[in-house]
Design a protein around this motif. Sequence first.
Motif, PDB file in Angstrom:
ATOM      1  N   ALA A 135       0.830  -1.211   0.000  1.00 17.00           N
ATOM      2  CA  ALA A 135       0.000   0.000   0.000  1.00 17.00           C
ATOM      3  C   ALA A 135       0.863   1.258   0.000  1.00 17.00           C
ATOM      4  N   PRO A 136       0.432   2.286  -0.725  1.00 19.64           N
ATOM      5  CA  PRO A 136       1.165   3.558  -0.700  1.00 19.64           C
ATOM      6  C   PRO A 136       1.068   4.202   0.675  1.00 19.64           C
ATOM      7  N   LYS A 137       2.173   4.707   1.132  1.00 19.58           N
ATOM      8  CA  LYS A 137       2.205   5.383   2.437  1.00 19.58           C
ATOM      9  C   LYS A 137       2.659   6.827   2.235  1.00 19.58           C
ATOM     10  N   ASP A 138       2.091   7.457   1.206  1.00 20.91           N
ATOM     11  CA  ASP A 138       2.463   8.830   0.865  1.00 20.91           C
ATOM     12  C   ASP A 138       1.360   9.834   1.189  1.00 20.91           C
ATOM     13  N   GLY A 139       0.377   9.419   1.973  1.00 22.19           N
ATOM     14  CA  GLY A 139      -0.695  10.315   2.374  1.00 22.19           C
ATOM     15  C   GLY A 139      -1.937  10.267   1.507  1.00 22.19           C
TER      16      GLY A 139
END
Length: 75
Positions: A10-14
């Motif tokens: 999963a992206p963890k960039d907001g």
Amino acid sequence: MSDWQPIETAPKDGRVIIVAHEEMGAFEMAWNPTGTNHLFAPGEVGIWEAPDRSFTWRHGEFGPNKWSPISETPA
């Protein structure tokens, strides 16, 4: 992408995505690397948060185990 992906990817960039667990349901959330929830995850830093910050979900054993982009409906 039409299938659920492992939460580890999963992206963890907001960005807001759908995170889910088979027994808990699916929710729109974003990763907050500095977020905390001292009631359910004491001492942990970094947590999944609802866009309005009304709901948090810890990462790991009791957290979501899959994710999907918001723009698509998972199969």
